[in-house]
Design an enzyme around this catalytic site. Structure first.
Site, PDB file in Angstrom:
ATOM      1  N   GLU A  16       0.828  -1.209  -0.046  1.00 59.33           N
ATOM      2  CA  GLU A  16      -0.026   0.083  -0.057  1.00 59.33           C
ATOM      3  C   GLU A  16       0.894   1.449   0.029  1.00 59.33           C
ATOM      4  O   GLU A  16       0.336   2.478   0.269  1.00 59.33           O
ATOM      5  CB  GLU A  16      -1.019   0.013   1.033  1.00 59.33           C
ATOM      6  CG  GLU A  16      -2.088  -1.102   1.131  1.00 59.33           C
ATOM      7  CD  GLU A  16      -2.625  -1.508   2.345  1.00 59.33           C
ATOM      8  OE1 GLU A  16      -4.001  -1.225   2.515  1.00 59.33           O
ATOM      9  OE2 GLU A  16      -2.178  -2.216   3.145  1.00 59.33           O
ATOM     10  N   SER A 185      -6.338  -3.572   1.694  1.00 54.00           N
ATOM     11  CA  SER A 185      -6.496  -3.224   0.475  1.00 54.00           C
ATOM     12  C   SER A 185      -6.785  -4.438  -0.622  1.00 54.00           C
ATOM     13  O   SER A 185      -6.633  -4.686  -1.744  1.00 54.00           O
ATOM     14  CB  SER A 185      -5.222  -2.667  -0.286  1.00 54.00           C
ATOM     15  OG  SER A 185      -5.014  -1.344   0.095  1.00 54.00           O
ATOM     16  N   TYR A 254      -8.754   1.104  -5.926  1.00 53.10           N
ATOM     17  CA  TYR A 254      -7.844   2.119  -6.283  1.00 53.10           C
ATOM     18  C   TYR A 254      -7.670   2.332  -8.056  1.00 53.10           C
ATOM     19  O   TYR A 254      -7.009   3.406  -8.377  1.00 53.10           O
ATOM     20  CB  TYR A 254      -6.188   1.880  -6.091  1.00 53.10           C
ATOM     21  CG  TYR A 254      -6.264   1.596  -4.450  1.00 53.10           C
ATOM     22  CD1 TYR A 254      -6.583   2.569  -3.685  1.00 53.10           C
ATOM     23  CD2 TYR A 254      -6.044   0.255  -4.170  1.00 53.10           C
ATOM     24  CE1 TYR A 254      -6.713   2.235  -2.184  1.00 53.10           C
ATOM     25  CE2 TYR A 254      -5.998   0.309  -2.612  1.00 53.10           C
ATOM     26  CZ  TYR A 254      -6.326   1.137  -1.867  1.00 53.10           C
ATOM     27  OH  TYR A 254      -6.292   1.041  -0.302  1.00 53.10           O
ATOM     28  N   ARG A 293     -11.608   3.593  11.037  1.00 50.70           N
ATOM     29  CA  ARG A 293     -13.000   3.360  10.298  1.00 50.70           C
ATOM     30  C   ARG A 293     -13.344   1.895  10.374  1.00 50.70           C
ATOM     31  O   ARG A 293     -12.662   0.828  10.179  1.00 50.70           O
ATOM     32  CB  ARG A 293     -12.621   3.347   8.789  1.00 50.70           C
ATOM     33  CG  ARG A 293     -13.786   3.810   7.636  1.00 50.70           C
ATOM     34  CD  ARG A 293     -13.434   3.571   6.368  1.00 50.70           C
ATOM     35  NE  ARG A 293     -13.158   2.259   6.002  1.00 50.70           N
ATOM     36  CZ  ARG A 293     -12.164   1.922   5.170  1.00 50.70           C
ATOM     37  NH1 ARG A 293     -11.381   2.737   4.776  1.00 50.70           N
ATOM     38  NH2 ARG A 293     -12.043   0.650   5.045  1.00 50.70           N
ATOM     39  N   ASP A 295     -15.826  -1.289   9.608  1.00 55.94           N
ATOM     40  CA  ASP A 295     -16.849  -1.518   8.310  1.00 55.94           C
ATOM     41  C   ASP A 295     -17.612  -2.776   8.622  1.00 55.94           C
ATOM     42  O   ASP A 295     -16.955  -3.733   9.152  1.00 55.94           O
ATOM     43  CB  ASP A 295     -15.483  -2.112   7.100  1.00 55.94           C
ATOM     44  CG  ASP A 295     -14.485  -0.975   6.617  1.00 55.94           C
ATOM     45  OD1 ASP A 295     -14.819   0.196   7.284  1.00 55.94           O
ATOM     46  OD2 ASP A 295     -13.602  -1.150   6.165  1.00 55.94           O
ATOM     47  N   GLU A 309     -14.598  -5.359   9.791  1.00 55.34           N
ATOM     48  CA  GLU A 309     -13.135  -5.156  10.430  1.00 55.34           C
ATOM     49  C   GLU A 309     -13.085  -3.719  10.836  1.00 55.34           C
ATOM     50  O   GLU A 309     -13.850  -2.888  10.380  1.00 55.34           O
ATOM     51  CB  GLU A 309     -12.089  -5.359   9.028  1.00 55.34           C
ATOM     52  CG  GLU A 309     -12.509  -4.624   7.864  1.00 55.34           C
ATOM     53  CD  GLU A 309     -11.144  -4.449   6.926  1.00 55.34           C
ATOM     54  OE1 GLU A 309      -9.953  -4.909   7.601  1.00 55.34           O
ATOM     55  OE2 GLU A 309     -11.233  -4.095   5.790  1.00 55.34           O
ATOM     56  N   ASN A 311     -10.140  -0.537  10.482  1.00 55.24           N
ATOM     57  CA  ASN A 311      -8.985  -0.184  10.012  1.00 55.24           C
ATOM     58  C   ASN A 311      -8.518   1.074  10.976  1.00 55.24           C
ATOM     59  O   ASN A 311      -9.126   2.150  11.054  1.00 55.24           O
ATOM     60  CB  ASN A 311      -9.302   0.528   8.678  1.00 55.24           C
ATOM     61  CG  ASN A 311      -9.847  -0.804   7.694  1.00 55.24           C
ATOM     62  OD1 ASN A 311      -9.019  -1.588   7.412  1.00 55.24           O
ATOM     63  ND2 ASN A 311     -11.059  -0.924   7.705  1.00 55.24           N
ATOM     64  N   GLY A 315      -7.614   4.787   4.565  1.00 53.26           N
ATOM     65  CA  GLY A 315      -7.134   5.749   3.603  1.00 53.26           C
ATOM     66  C   GLY A 315      -7.681   7.059   3.939  1.00 53.26           C
ATOM     67  O   GLY A 315      -8.629   7.349   4.416  1.00 53.26           O
TER      68      GLY A 315
HETATM   69  N1  ADP Z   1     -17.302 -12.587   4.283  1.00 52.09           N
HETATM   70  C1  ADP Z   1     -17.654 -11.788   3.104  1.00 52.09           C
HETATM   71  N2  ADP Z   1     -18.565 -11.630   2.503  1.00 52.09           N
HETATM   72  C2  ADP Z   1     -18.885 -10.736   1.475  1.00 52.09           C
HETATM   73  N3  ADP Z   1     -17.979 -10.100   0.952  1.00 52.09           N
HETATM   74  C3  ADP Z   1     -16.769 -10.133   1.506  1.00 52.09           C
HETATM   75  C4  ADP Z   1     -16.330 -11.015   2.728  1.00 52.09           C
HETATM   76  N4  ADP Z   1     -15.405 -10.997   3.168  1.00 52.09           N
HETATM   77  C5  ADP Z   1     -14.598  -9.981   2.154  1.00 52.09           C
HETATM   78  N5  ADP Z   1     -15.394  -9.569   1.401  1.00 52.09           N
HETATM   79  C6  ADP Z   1     -15.310  -8.564  -0.049  1.00 52.09           C
HETATM   80  O1  ADP Z   1     -13.808  -8.428   0.071  1.00 52.09           O
HETATM   81  C7  ADP Z   1     -13.497  -6.918   0.389  1.00 52.09           C
HETATM   82  C8  ADP Z   1     -12.152  -7.084   1.147  1.00 52.09           C
HETATM   83  O2  ADP Z   1     -12.259  -7.715   2.309  1.00 52.09           O
HETATM   84  P1  ADP Z   1     -11.603  -7.228   3.843  1.00 52.09           P
HETATM   85  O3  ADP Z   1     -12.217  -8.321   4.833  1.00 52.09           O
HETATM   86  O4  ADP Z   1     -12.358  -5.836   4.089  1.00 52.09           O
HETATM   87  O5  ADP Z   1     -10.165  -7.095   3.529  1.00 52.09           O
HETATM   88  P2  ADP Z   1      -9.239  -5.748   3.637  1.00 52.09           P
HETATM   89  O6  ADP Z   1      -8.633  -5.723   4.773  1.00 52.09           O
HETATM   90  O7  ADP Z   1      -8.260  -6.122   2.585  1.00 52.09           O
HETATM   91  O8  ADP Z   1     -10.090  -4.584   3.111  1.00 52.09           O
HETATM   92  C9  ADP Z   1     -14.574  -6.566   1.156  1.00 52.09           C
HETATM   93  O9  ADP Z   1     -14.786  -5.095   1.182  1.00 52.09           O
HETATM   94  C10 ADP Z   1     -15.687  -7.273   0.341  1.00 52.09           C
HETATM   95  O10 ADP Z   1     -16.017  -6.561  -0.641  1.00 52.09           O
HETATM   96 MG    MG Z   2     -11.917  -3.806   4.120  1.00 49.22          MG
END
Ligand code: ADP
Ligand code: MG
Length: 358
Positions: A16, A185, A254, A293, A295, A309, A311, A315
């Site tokens: 990143e 990311s 991005y 943030r 989510d 999660e 953060n 960003g």
């Molecule tokens: N269990 C899930 N169900 C539906 N979409 C998911 C799930 N886990 C991840 N995603 C999709 O993948 C993206 C990135 O996952 P995330 O766990 O937020 O990791 P990062 O830390 O890379 O942002 C999410 O914003 C969502 O679009």
């Molecule tokens: Mg995420």
């Protein structure tokens, strides 16, 4: 009143790096020059700190002089690596390095040793929020809803991920998301709709991390809340991300121009209130300070809200979600930065107990 000397530490060795340069550029432009004396400190891709000279911008600060901050209690003096002479002093640091090394407690621990106040969560909060497996275990214990998951260590995939894939099929089912425990990311994340994709996803994620999660895929709207504060944190209005791809992957974050950020999210008030209150609870459980943030996934089928999660260093360009959520809550981008710097200084002032036994 003398100006506060602020160091923006950005870049870093993670995937990143470029995202961080963009955040640093926005922050530099927004800090009021009548209040702050700003130094740019770029952590280059070799992990060395480079001090941007006069007139430097984040995009070229990586060519600056190599400096270091001694990791012993001091007054924030930066020294030149070549001459060992002082080249500047910092009162507070804005660490805006996303992902590994920046957001996981490493730089926070280093800044604690150096005795310099910094924006954001401390060592424990940063580390807890970074590890998706540990974070979910703590959130679940606190009764905060999270999507069912299994975690594997990379050595458990030595058989070509066959046994792990079977366990995940049995306990999680398909479709499932496979992700490294501590990245960001969306790097290394995939959606598996078959056993073969599950195996492939596990092996791919294991290239990035020693711990890998398999999670039930939710047919989700993606809802985000900004949290700001130390002991008495506040939650922002609620936003929504509408990616145009199958999920919010690296490209939609991005590269694509057409991911929509809706602020405020078109939600019923009760759902938005629940997201805000869960965000504040999660922030406390995961030892947040400064900012995070938070989510969520809002299940389109059942209406359930799951916490995805936190953060700890989201960003931070002016058009990124976190600053936009605060702008819609009445705090402009420059005012948000003023507040974060103030929170960093306040947190640092907590007395350190003297436990020497003389
Ligand atoms: N269990 C899930 N169900 C539906 N979409 C998911 C799930 N886990 C991840 N995603 C999709 O993948 C993206 C990135 O996952 P995330 O766990 O937020 O990791 P990062 O830390 O890379 O942002 C999410 O914003 C969502 O679009
Ligand atoms: Mg995420």
């Amino acid at each position: 009143m003398s100006k506060l000397r602020v160091g923006i530490v950005f870049g870093g060795r993670s995937v990143e790096h470029e995202v961080s340069v963009a955040s640093a550029t926005s922050i530099l432009h927004a800090l009021d020059p009548s209040r702050y004396d700003v130094s740019l400190l770029c952590v280059d891709t070799d992990g060395r700190w480079r001090l941007g000279g006069p007139g430097a911008i984040p995009a070229n600060a990586a060519r600056g002089e190599e400096v270091s901050l001694p990791a012993v209690p001091g007054d924030g003096t930066l020294v030149s690596s070549a001459s060992q002479r002082p080249v500047g002093r910092l009162d507070v640091i804005v660490p805006i390095i996303h992902g590994t090394g920046g957001e996981d407690g490493c730089i926070q621990g280093f800044l604690e040793l150096a005795g310099v106040p910094y924006v954001g969560s401390g060592v424990l909060g940063s580390a807890l929020q970074m590890d998706k497996d540990v974070a979910k275990r703590l959130l679940r214990a606190e009764g905060i809803p999270v999507v069912p998951w299994l975690a594997f260590r990379s050595h458990e995939l030595a058989d070509g991920a066959e046994a792990a894939a079977d366990a995940a099929l049995r306990e999680i089912g398909l479709p499932a998301f496979v992700k490294p425990a501590s990245l960001g990311s969306s790097v290394g994340i995939s959606k598996a709709k078959s056993r073969a994709q599950l195996v492939e996803g596990l092996l791919q994620a294991a290239r990035f991390d020693d711990k890998i999660l398999v999670e039930r895929a939710v047919n989700a709207r993606e809802i985000e809340v900004g949290v700001l504060g130390n002991e008495a944190p506040e939650a922002s209005v609620v936003g929504e991300i509408v990616p145009k791809r199958e999920f919010y992957d690296y490209e939609s974050k991005y590269v694509d121009e057409d991911t929509e950020l809706l602020v405020p999210a078109p939600l019923e008030e009760a759902v938005a209130d629940r997201a805000r209150s869960l965000a504040l609870r999660a922030y406390r459980v995961l030892e947040g300070s400064g900012l995070a943030r938070v989510d969520f996934f809002l299940d389109r089928d059942s209406g359930e809200l799951f916490l995805n999660e936190l953060n700890s260093l989201p960003g931070f360009t002016e058009v990124s979600m976190y600053p936009r959520l605060w702008k819609a809550s009445g705090l402009s981008y420059p005012a948000l930065l003023d507040r974060l710097i103030e929170l960093a200084v306040l947190r640092h002032r907590r007395p350190i107990p003297d436990t020497r036994t003389s």
